[in-house]
Design a protein around this motif. Structure first.
Motif, PDB file in Angstrom:
ATOM      1  N   THR A   1       0.827  -1.202   0.000  1.00 21.90           N
ATOM      2  CA  THR A   1       0.000   0.000   0.000  1.00 21.90           C
ATOM      3  C   THR A   1       0.866   1.259   0.000  1.00 21.90           C
ATOM      4  OG1 THR A   1      -1.767  -1.153   1.163  1.00 21.90           O
ATOM      5  CG2 THR A   1      -1.801   1.249   1.257  1.00 21.90           C
TER       6      THR A   1
ATOM      7  N   HIS B   1       2.521   1.702  -3.384  1.00 20.48           N
ATOM      8  CA  HIS B   1       1.560   2.198  -4.377  1.00 20.48           C
ATOM      9  C   HIS B   1       1.352   3.700  -4.230  1.00 20.48           C
ATOM     10  CE1 HIS B   1      -2.016   2.620  -6.817  1.00 20.48           C
ATOM     11  NE2 HIS B   1      -2.627   3.140  -5.777  1.00 20.48           N
ATOM     12  N   ILE B   2       1.158   4.158  -3.001  1.00 23.69           N
ATOM     13  CA  ILE B   2       0.963   5.590  -2.767  1.00 23.69           C
ATOM     14  C   ILE B   2       2.201   6.361  -3.207  1.00 23.69           C
ATOM     15  CG2 ILE B   2       0.690   7.348  -0.980  1.00 23.69           C
ATOM     16  CD1 ILE B   2      -1.045   5.315   0.536  1.00 23.69           C
ATOM     17  N   TRP B   3       3.381   5.861  -2.852  1.00 22.07           N
ATOM     18  CA  TRP B   3       4.631   6.555  -3.183  1.00 22.07           C
ATOM     19  C   TRP B   3       4.869   6.605  -4.683  1.00 22.07           C
ATOM     20  CZ3 TRP B   3       9.825   4.078  -3.837  1.00 22.07           C
ATOM     21  CH2 TRP B   3      10.823   5.039  -3.970  1.00 22.07           C
TER      22      TRP B   3
ATOM     23  N   ASN C   1       2.624   5.912  -7.353  1.00 22.77           N
ATOM     24  CA  ASN C   1       1.545   6.317  -8.249  1.00 22.77           C
ATOM     25  C   ASN C   1       0.874   7.632  -7.889  1.00 22.77           C
ATOM     26  OD1 ASN C   1       1.653   4.017  -9.974  1.00 22.77           O
ATOM     27  ND2 ASN C   1       0.750   2.839  -8.311  1.00 22.77           N
ATOM     28  N   ILE C   2       0.858   7.975  -6.629  1.00 23.55           N
ATOM     29  CA  ILE C   2       0.124   9.165  -6.207  1.00 23.55           C
ATOM     30  C   ILE C   2       1.076  10.215  -5.655  1.00 23.55           C
ATOM     31  CG2 ILE C   2      -1.671  10.030  -4.665  1.00 23.55           C
ATOM     32  CD1 ILE C   2      -2.811   7.163  -4.646  1.00 23.55           C
TER      33      ILE C   2
ATOM     34  N   PHE D   1       3.026  11.196  -1.683  1.00 24.85           N
ATOM     35  CA  PHE D   1       2.505  11.360  -0.332  1.00 24.85           C
ATOM     36  C   PHE D   1       1.831  12.708  -0.110  1.00 24.85           C
ATOM     37  CE2 PHE D   1       5.532   7.890   0.549  1.00 24.85           C
ATOM     38  CZ  PHE D   1       4.645   7.019   1.137  1.00 24.85           C
TER      39      PHE D   1
ATOM     40  N   PHE E   1      -1.631  12.719  -1.660  1.00 23.96           N
ATOM     41  CA  PHE E   1      -2.438  11.774  -0.889  1.00 23.96           C
ATOM     42  C   PHE E   1      -2.911  12.399   0.416  1.00 23.96           C
ATOM     43  CE2 PHE E   1      -2.695   8.426   2.360  1.00 23.96           C
ATOM     44  CZ  PHE E   1      -3.731   7.676   1.826  1.00 23.96           C
ATOM     45  N   MET E   2      -1.999  13.080   1.111  1.00 23.65           N
ATOM     46  CA  MET E   2      -2.372  13.711   2.374  1.00 23.65           C
ATOM     47  C   MET E   2      -3.356  14.860   2.152  1.00 23.65           C
ATOM     48  SD  MET E   2      -1.079  11.825   4.568  1.00 23.65           S
ATOM     49  CE  MET E   2      -1.494  12.754   6.012  1.00 23.65           C
TER      50      MET E   2
ATOM     51  N   GLY F   1      -5.555  14.971  -0.231  1.00 23.11           N
ATOM     52  CA  GLY F   1      -6.825  14.301  -0.501  1.00 23.11           C
ATOM     53  C   GLY F   1      -7.487  13.797   0.759  1.00 23.11           C
ATOM     54  N   MET F   2      -6.699  13.262   1.679  1.00 23.22           N
ATOM     55  CA  MET F   2      -7.257  12.794   2.947  1.00 23.22           C
ATOM     56  C   MET F   2      -7.800  13.971   3.762  1.00 23.22           C
ATOM     57  SD  MET F   2      -7.191   9.521   3.401  1.00 23.22           S
ATOM     58  CE  MET F   2      -7.755   9.418   1.723  1.00 23.22           C
TER      59      MET F   2
END
Length: 53
Positions: A17, A20-22, A24-25, A27, A30-31, A33-34
């Motif tokens: 997981t 994948h975040i590192w 494709n998205i 960090f 991602f943060m 978005g969260m």
């Protein structure tokens, strides 16, 4: 024995997981978005140059 298998499975799942975040998205997005997901204010999402609410 069962706890070691479940612990190993959880570790591999966490590793995949995070990879994948590192890869494709990233960090930072991602943060953000969260933060937006749990915020009371909503952003407007643009999909295919059309605004979606």
């Amino acid at each position: 024995m069962k706890a070691r298998i479940l612990g190993g499975y959880a570790a591999v799942l966490l590793l995949v997981t995070l990879a994948h975040i590192w890869l494709n998205i990233g960090f930072q997005p991602f943060m953000e978005g969260m933060r937006d997901l749990f915020s009371s204010e909503r952003r407007q999402l643009t999909v295919g140059f059309l605004p979606v609410t």
